[in-house]
Write a protein that holds these residues in place. Structure first.
Motif, mmCIF file in Angstrom:
data_model
loop_
_atom_site.group_PDB
_atom_site.id
_atom_site.type_symbol
_atom_site.label_atom_id
_atom_site.label_comp_id
_atom_site.label_asym_id
_atom_site.label_seq_id
_atom_site.Cartn_x
_atom_site.Cartn_y
_atom_site.Cartn_z
ATOM 1 N N GLU A 269 0.829 -1.203 0.000
ATOM 2 C CA GLU A 269 0.000 0.000 0.000
ATOM 3 C C GLU A 269 0.867 1.258 0.000
ATOM 4 O OE1 GLU A 269 -2.426 -0.522 3.436
ATOM 5 O OE2 GLU A 269 -3.658 -2.108 2.545
ATOM 6 N N PHE A 270 1.925 1.245 0.813
ATOM 7 C CA PHE A 270 2.853 2.381 0.847
ATOM 8 C C PHE A 270 3.516 2.582 -0.517
ATOM 9 C CE2 PHE A 270 7.347 3.555 1.148
ATOM 10 C CZ PHE A 270 7.268 4.810 1.727
ATOM 11 N N LEU A 271 3.989 1.492 -1.107
ATOM 12 C CA LEU A 271 4.682 1.579 -2.395
ATOM 13 C C LEU A 271 3.747 2.089 -3.493
ATOM 14 C CD1 LEU A 271 6.597 -1.817 -2.157
ATOM 15 C CD2 LEU A 271 7.629 0.452 -2.003
ATOM 16 N N SER A 272 2.488 1.629 -3.473
ATOM 17 C CA SER A 272 1.527 2.062 -4.483
ATOM 18 C C SER A 272 1.265 3.559 -4.396
ATOM 19 C CB SER A 272 0.212 1.291 -4.315
ATOM 20 O OG SER A 272 0.405 -0.092 -4.538
ATOM 21 N N GLU A 273 1.282 4.091 -3.183
ATOM 22 C CA GLU A 273 1.058 5.524 -2.991
ATOM 23 C C GLU A 273 2.236 6.360 -3.467
ATOM 24 O OE1 GLU A 273 0.249 6.132 1.102
ATOM 25 O OE2 GLU A 273 -1.708 5.114 1.072
ATOM 26 N N LYS A 274 3.437 5.828 -3.283
ATOM 27 C CA LYS A 274 4.644 6.617 -3.539
ATOM 28 C C LYS A 274 5.151 6.502 -4.978
ATOM 29 C CE LYS A 274 5.103 8.135 0.694
ATOM 30 N NZ LYS A 274 4.989 9.576 1.006
ATOM 31 N N LEU A 275 4.758 5.461 -5.697
ATOM 32 C CA LEU A 275 5.284 5.228 -7.041
ATOM 33 C C LEU A 275 4.211 5.518 -8.087
ATOM 34 C CD1 LEU A 275 7.161 1.870 -6.324
ATOM 35 C CD2 LEU A 275 8.203 4.134 -6.616
ATOM 36 N N ASP A 276 4.636 6.003 -9.241
ATOM 37 C CA ASP A 276 3.700 6.374 -10.300
ATOM 38 C C ASP A 276 3.582 5.260 -11.342
ATOM 39 O OD1 ASP A 276 2.060 7.671 -12.050
ATOM 40 O OD2 ASP A 276 3.609 9.001 -12.849
ATOM 41 N N ARG A 277 4.612 5.052 -12.147
ATOM 42 C CA ARG A 277 4.545 4.097 -13.244
ATOM 43 C C ARG A 277 4.781 2.627 -12.837
ATOM 44 N NH1 ARG A 277 4.360 6.282 -18.289
ATOM 45 N NH2 ARG A 277 4.582 8.541 -18.394
ATOM 46 N N PRO A 278 5.692 2.326 -11.928
ATOM 47 C CA PRO A 278 5.902 0.920 -11.562
ATOM 48 C C PRO A 278 4.626 0.265 -11.032
ATOM 49 C CG PRO A 278 7.715 2.265 -10.755
ATOM 50 C CD PRO A 278 6.666 3.212 -11.258
ATOM 51 N N ILE A 279 4.417 -0.982 -11.439
ATOM 52 C CA ILE A 279 3.259 -1.760 -10.987
ATOM 53 C C ILE A 279 3.654 -2.525 -9.734
ATOM 54 C CG2 ILE A 279 1.647 -3.614 -11.574
ATOM 55 C CD1 ILE A 279 2.091 -2.848 -14.537
ATOM 56 N N VAL A 280 2.916 -2.323 -8.640
ATOM 57 C CA VAL A 280 3.205 -2.987 -7.372
ATOM 58 C C VAL A 280 2.338 -4.235 -7.257
ATOM 59 C CG1 VAL A 280 3.230 -2.770 -4.867
ATOM 60 C CG2 VAL A 280 3.823 -0.798 -6.298
ATOM 61 N N LEU A 281 2.989 -5.384 -7.017
ATOM 62 C CA LEU A 281 2.305 -6.668 -6.906
ATOM 63 C C LEU A 281 2.553 -7.252 -5.527
ATOM 64 C CD1 LEU A 281 3.719 -8.046 -10.264
ATOM 65 C CD2 LEU A 281 1.429 -7.071 -9.968
ATOM 66 N N MET A 282 1.557 -7.942 -4.975
ATOM 67 C CA MET A 282 1.754 -8.617 -3.703
ATOM 68 C C MET A 282 1.825 -10.120 -3.943
ATOM 69 S SD MET A 282 -0.293 -8.330 -0.082
ATOM 70 C CE MET A 282 -1.550 -9.563 -0.419
ATOM 71 N N GLY A 283 2.869 -10.758 -3.415
ATOM 72 C CA GLY A 283 2.999 -12.192 -3.593
ATOM 73 C C GLY A 283 4.369 -12.688 -3.197
ATOM 74 N N ASP A 284 4.537 -14.007 -3.312
ATOM 75 C CA ASP A 284 5.766 -14.696 -2.936
ATOM 76 C C ASP A 284 6.636 -14.880 -4.175
ATOM 77 O OD1 ASP A 284 7.760 -16.371 -2.085
ATOM 78 O OD2 ASP A 284 6.436 -17.862 -1.169
ATOM 79 N N SER A 285 7.862 -14.403 -4.114
ATOM 80 C CA SER A 285 8.758 -14.456 -5.279
ATOM 81 C C SER A 285 9.225 -15.868 -5.612
ATOM 82 C CB SER A 285 9.974 -13.558 -5.040
ATOM 83 O OG SER A 285 10.703 -14.003 -3.906
ATOM 84 N N THR A 286 9.004 -16.832 -4.713
ATOM 85 C CA THR A 286 9.379 -18.224 -5.011
ATOM 86 C C THR A 286 8.175 -19.039 -5.484
ATOM 87 O OG1 THR A 286 9.046 -18.886 -2.692
ATOM 88 C CG2 THR A 286 11.261 -18.175 -3.335
ATOM 89 N N ASP A 287 7.058 -18.372 -5.765
ATOM 90 C CA ASP A 287 5.857 -19.024 -6.282
ATOM 91 C C ASP A 287 5.901 -18.997 -7.812
ATOM 92 O OD1 ASP A 287 3.263 -19.681 -7.190
ATOM 93 O OD2 ASP A 287 2.337 -18.895 -5.363
ATOM 94 N N GLN A 288 6.059 -20.152 -8.420
ATOM 95 C CA GLN A 288 6.192 -20.222 -9.874
ATOM 96 C C GLN A 288 4.973 -19.665 -10.595
ATOM 97 O OE1 GLN A 288 7.731 -23.800 -11.672
ATOM 98 N NE2 GLN A 288 8.551 -24.551 -9.728
ATOM 99 N N GLU A 289 3.788 -19.891 -10.045
ATOM 100 C CA GLU A 289 2.578 -19.436 -10.717
ATOM 101 C C GLU A 289 2.541 -17.917 -10.816
ATOM 102 O OE1 GLU A 289 0.470 -21.293 -12.371
ATOM 103 O OE2 GLU A 289 1.840 -22.929 -11.841
ATOM 104 N N ILE A 290 2.941 -17.254 -9.733
ATOM 105 C CA ILE A 290 2.964 -15.783 -9.756
ATOM 106 C C ILE A 290 3.948 -15.286 -10.804
ATOM 107 C CG2 ILE A 290 3.661 -13.742 -8.430
ATOM 108 C CD1 ILE A 290 2.457 -15.023 -5.972
ATOM 109 N N LEU A 291 5.115 -15.901 -10.862
ATOM 110 C CA LEU A 291 6.123 -15.479 -11.836
ATOM 111 C C LEU A 291 5.648 -15.716 -13.265
ATOM 112 C CD1 LEU A 291 9.416 -16.737 -10.112
ATOM 113 C CD2 LEU A 291 8.415 -14.443 -10.061
ATOM 114 N N ARG A 292 4.990 -16.850 -13.486
ATOM 115 C CA ARG A 292 4.473 -17.127 -14.828
ATOM 116 C C ARG A 292 3.370 -16.132 -15.209
ATOM 117 N NH1 ARG A 292 5.010 -22.887 -13.397
ATOM 118 N NH2 ARG A 292 6.691 -23.783 -14.684
ATOM 119 N N GLU A 293 2.507 -15.801 -14.238
ATOM 120 C CA GLU A 293 1.435 -14.836 -14.513
ATOM 121 C C GLU A 293 1.986 -13.476 -14.929
ATOM 122 O OE1 GLU A 293 -0.991 -14.590 -11.063
ATOM 123 O OE2 GLU A 293 -1.789 -16.632 -11.256
ATOM 124 N N GLU A 294 3.167 -13.139 -14.408
ATOM 125 C CA GLU A 294 3.788 -11.853 -14.745
ATOM 126 C C GLU A 294 4.743 -11.962 -15.931
ATOM 127 O OE1 GLU A 294 2.710 -9.118 -13.522
ATOM 128 O OE2 GLU A 294 1.357 -10.270 -12.238
#
Length: 455
Positions: A269-294
């Motif tokens: 939530e903090f990052l989304s407020e402070k950043l303009d163009r970057p897309i902020v995602l919530m999730g586990d970086s060791t989750d293959q499904e999340i990485l594939r979705e992105e």
């Protein structure tokens, strides 16, 4: 030179060992008797058990006669208080503080005024972000350092198969590269060993080469080395802590398509407020499904900078296995650093190593204005000013009797970047870039301070 180091953690430990080898008088203060015992067994330094923020302990360490104080504990507050009391006891000494919190670094001008008396505030997180940005500017590089206000770069590159330089002696380099761009080979890394080469050394297949050049020539030189340099556009940052946030802010523009993956909801939530163009995602970086979705396979660079180095390493390995082109991992443990490249991660950044690089040039004698380690601690690149009474002024480069393992790479003269030839004269106020093995650093310092025959 008497140097007091507050903190025997990894930064204090490595700096103390480095300086002890160079025969400097080093005193290390730490509250952990075990950390001091480990350091005393590894190097010839004096140790004092206690808090560096105590005036009594500082006096016991000889602060009134010391030349430099390095406050490098993991506590910003202890580092700042140590420098404050040291300033009261010895206003003439150089005082350096390792400080990470923006709560303090945003007001560094107050910390560096006459009242607080801190000479330099070192923020390793800022240095790590700058290192990553430099790597992104030359995608084929393994390491990039800047000198002369960014005009000169020292770049390390894995020489690709089929490079036109393979089999070339350094004395014949200009014939292969061309005379219209200036380049000097500073070092070769071959089978894990760093070599400061001479003109008769030959470049071989598989070498990592370190070269210096004018930043304006870097793209052309990298191309002539046969290195593919596809620009970095699609970026995934793993970890939204201080480093991840700073990096995302630096990439918050039209050129980069940046995603930032963080597993804490409030931080997202903090990052989304402070950043303009970057897309902020919530999730586990060791989750293959999340990485594939992105669409991890489309990422030009994945940069893992969480506070957990095991998570960073695993995330990069997973991203690489799923098709990411390049990976960068943040590592704090020095013991992990030699393992990163062999397991398939492209780059490593280390806040503690960045802090050491930032601190070193304040410790060097002579008119040294910056200093960086090359390949860990095997060699050091120094940026120095040739003052009028230096023995090297007025000499041709070929007539300077450097020991093996010490080399003038290039220099800045006024606004001009000069790639020297053998008959180039060193003039007063030239800003020289010198590479030296660790063993020869004291000899280089002596040349820069003494009015005696060179070596």
């Amino acid at each position: 030179m008497r140097i007091i180091i507050i903190g025997a953690g990894e930064v204090g430990y490595h700096i103390a060992r480095r300086l002890a080898v160079e025969n400097k008088e080093v005193v290390v203060i730490d509250k952990s008797a075990e950390a001091l015992r480990k350091l005393a067994e590894a190097s010839d330094v004096q140790t004092i058990t206690g808090s560096g923020s105590s005036p009594e302990i500082l006096e016991q360490a000889g602060v009134e006669e010391a030349d430099i104080l390095l406050a490098v504990t993991d506590s910003d507050e202890i580092n700042l208080i140590s420098c404050f009391f040291a300033n009261m006891l010895n206003r003439e000494m150089t005082k350096l503080a390792r400080v990470r919190s923006e709560m303090y670094t945003d007001y560094r001008h107050l910390l560096m005024d006459e009242g607080a008396g801190i000479t330099k505030v070192i923020n390793p997180d800022e240095e790590v972000v700058n290192s990553v940005l430099r790597l992104m500017s030359v995608p084929g590089a393994v390491e990039i350092n800047e000198f002369a206000g960014g005009k000169i770069r020292l770049i390390g590159i894995n020489l690709p198969d089929g490079s036109p330089l393979v089999g070339t002696r350094l004395i014949d380099l200009r014939g292969k590269i061309g005379d219209d761009v200036g380049i000097v080979i500073a070092a070769l890394v071959r089978n894990g060993e760093l070599i400061i080469p001479s003109g008769l050394d030959e470049i071989r297949q598989g070498d990592v080469i370190y070269f210096v050049c004018d930043i304006r020539d870097q793209e052309e030189i990298v191309s002539r080395l046969g290195v593919a340099t596809e620009p970095v556009r699609e970026v995934l940052i793993i970890g939204g802590g201080n480093i991840g946030f700073r990096l995302a802010k630096a990439l918050d523009n039209k050129f980069y398509h940046t995603r930032l993956l963080e597993n804490r909801q409030k931080r997202c939530e903090f990052l989304s407020e402070k950043l303009d163009r970057p897309i902020v995602l919530m999730g586990d970086s060791t989750d293959q499904e999340i990485l594939r979705e992105e669409n991890i396979q489309d990422m030009d660079m994945v940069i893992a900078v969480t506070g957990d180095e095991e998570t960073n390493i695993l995330s990069c390995l997973l991203a690489k296995s799923l098709g990411a082109k390049r990976t960068v991992t943040r590592v704090n443990n020095f013991g992990y650093m030699p393992l990163i490249e062999p397991i398939g991660i492209d780059y490593v950044v280390c806040p503690r190593q960045s802090a050491i690089n930032s601190l070193l040039h304040f410790i060097r004698r002579g008119r040294i204005i910056s200093s960086v380690n090359i390949r860990g601690e095997e060699a050091e690149a120094l940026e120095v000013i040739a003052h009028e009474d230096s023995p090297i002024v007025g000499k041709k480069v070929k007539d300077i009797d450097f020991p093996r393992g010490c080399l003038i790479l290039c220099f800045q003269r006024g606004d001009e970047v000069v790639i020297p030839r053998g008959d180039t004269l060193i003039e007063p106020k030239d800003q020289l870039i010198i590479i030296s093995t660790r063993q020869n650093i004291p000899k280089v310092e002596k040349v820069l301070t003494a009015k005696v025959e060179f070596f």
